[in-house]
Write a protein that holds these residues in place. Structure first.
Motif, short mmCIF file in Angstrom:
data_model
loop_
_atom_site.label_atom_id
_atom_site.label_comp_id
_atom_site.label_asym_id
_atom_site.label_seq_id
_atom_site.Cartn_x
_atom_site.Cartn_y
_atom_site.Cartn_z
N ILE A 109 -8.25 -8.22 11.93
CA ILE A 109 -9.28 -9.24 11.77
C ILE A 109 -8.62 -10.56 11.40
N MET A 110 -8.98 -11.60 12.14
CA MET A 110 -8.47 -12.95 11.88
C MET A 110 -9.62 -13.86 11.48
N PHE A 111 -9.41 -14.61 10.40
CA PHE A 111 -10.38 -15.58 9.92
C PHE A 111 -9.76 -16.97 9.88
N GLU A 112 -10.58 -17.99 10.09
CA GLU A 112 -10.23 -19.29 9.54
C GLU A 112 -10.25 -19.12 8.02
N LYS A 113 -9.25 -19.65 7.34
CA LYS A 113 -9.21 -19.45 5.89
C LYS A 113 -10.45 -20.01 5.21
N SER A 114 -10.91 -21.16 5.68
CA SER A 114 -12.10 -21.77 5.08
C SER A 114 -13.32 -20.87 5.26
#
Length: 367
Positions: free
Chosen positions: A208-213
């Motif tokens: 799973i990849m997220f934008e950190k924000s």
């Protein structure tokens, strides 16, 4: 007359499932092995929770080091491992300055182990993007660059991937493919991105990849601290917040050796099966009955009425198409389909009982 009506009902649902599978065959997003020209190269924090992962952790980290995308930091959390996990990571750190190892803090009340580990990892990260992967996931060289390009192209807040599963034993081959059968027989995967409907959700915590924000806006893993299937909970949070997400198939570019035999496959599927549907016990049991009646019973009823042969043929075609899509074993998935689904029914009952009695043990912890 009753048998003919039963056949018709079963046939209608089998046809619908076949339609979903064909739709997925042509439209399901897939990880691709292509070199992508990126306008920017943001720092990616690859975050790996590790509890007794000596079997796989070296290969996982090496596959990240070998990525074509180089602006990466690798952070491993040693979650009170009692095997050689920590020593393996320390040796790799001597060879690569981008690897960082942290020791996990004791598990607080109300948290599950993996969720707590991921929360700690995120707080030590420096990247603009956070990529959570399991310690038994192996990436081909362009996986991260393709993920970043996809995030930017489609303006995604979250991207997930169902890895191609590496199945080394006969027992794994019987159990592990059921996850993809459930996913791709009933869910048009493209709709996870293209539809705002909250019913179209799917995610896999193995990648799973997220934008950190985005991750912090959703509340970090604290928002799912006690959820067994935290990946699906994140997907639901993204949908509820009207953010964009996409779920891809691994396509031999993101791979995972999830279990190490029949017993661990049963235990792992038991842990996730009931919890993943986020429904009541009654509804889940009704689902198991539905699956048995529509996708298993025709193999017996074909001897009572030849019409069920049509159902059987279409069911096997579904498995044939899905196996092509997910890069699995044709012989087992097609010819042992009834056995696989009977085992799934058994695991479903076991999952409900274990979940309701809080008797699920995973990596030495009760969840």
């Amino acid at each position: 007359m009753i048998i003919e009506v039963s056949w018709l009902i079963s046939f209608v649902f089998v046809i619908i499932s076949f339609g979903v599978v064909v739709y997925n065959y042509f439209t399901a997003p897939k990880m691709e092995n292509i070199t992508v020209a990126l306008k920017t190269t943001p720092l990616i924090s690859v975050l790996i929770p590790a509890r007794n992962e000596e079997r796989s952790i070296k290969s996982t980290i090496q596959s990240i080091i070998n990525q074509s995308y180089k602006n990466i930091e690798i952070i491993v959390l040693n979650d009170f491992s009692t095997d050689n996990t920590k020593n393996i990571v320390q040796k790799l750190m001597e060879q690569n300055k981008n690897i960082k190892l942290i020791d996990g803090s004791p598990l607080p009340e109300g948290w599950l182990g993996k969720n707590w580990a991921c929360n700690q990892l995120a707080k030590t990260s420096n990247g603009e993007y956070l990529l959570f992967i399991d310690a038994d996931v192996y990436l081909e060289n362009n996986s991260i660059s393709y993920s970043i390009a996809t995030m930017e192209k489609y303006k995604l807040n979250m991207l997930s991937c169902f890895p191609t599963q590496i199945e080394n034993t006969f027992g794994e081959k019987l159990i592990v493919p059921l996850m993809n059968w459930l996913l791709l027989s009933f869910l048009p995967l493209k709709k996870v991105y293209s539809s705002k409907n909250k019913s179209f959700v799917a995610a896999n915590g193995q990648y799973i990849m997220f934008e950190k924000s985005t991750y912090f806006k959703l509340g970090t893993h604290a928002a799912v601290n006690n959820k067994v299937v935290e990946d699906m909970e994140f997907a639901r949070l993204v949908k509820r917040n009207k953010m964009n997400m996409m779920t891809l198939l691994g396509n031999n570019q993101v791979n995972c050796n999830m279990y190490s035999g029949f017993s661990s496959s049963i235990l792992g599927f038991t842990k996730n099966y009931f919890a993943g549907f986020n429904t009541s016990t009654i509804n889940f049991i009704l689902l198991q009955v539905f699956i048995f009646v529509v996708f298993v019973l025709p193999f017996g009823l074909v001897f009572a009425n030849y019409l069920f042969l049509y159902n059987v043929i279409i069911i096997l075609l579904i498995r044939l198409v899905l196996t092509t899509l997910t890069k699995e074993n044709y012989l087992i998935n097609v010819f042992l389909h009834p056995l696989q689904l009977l085992l799934m029914g058994f695991v479903g009952i076991k999952s409900v009982i274990s979940f309701n009695k809080k008797r699920i043990l995973w990596k030495g912890r009760t969840i």
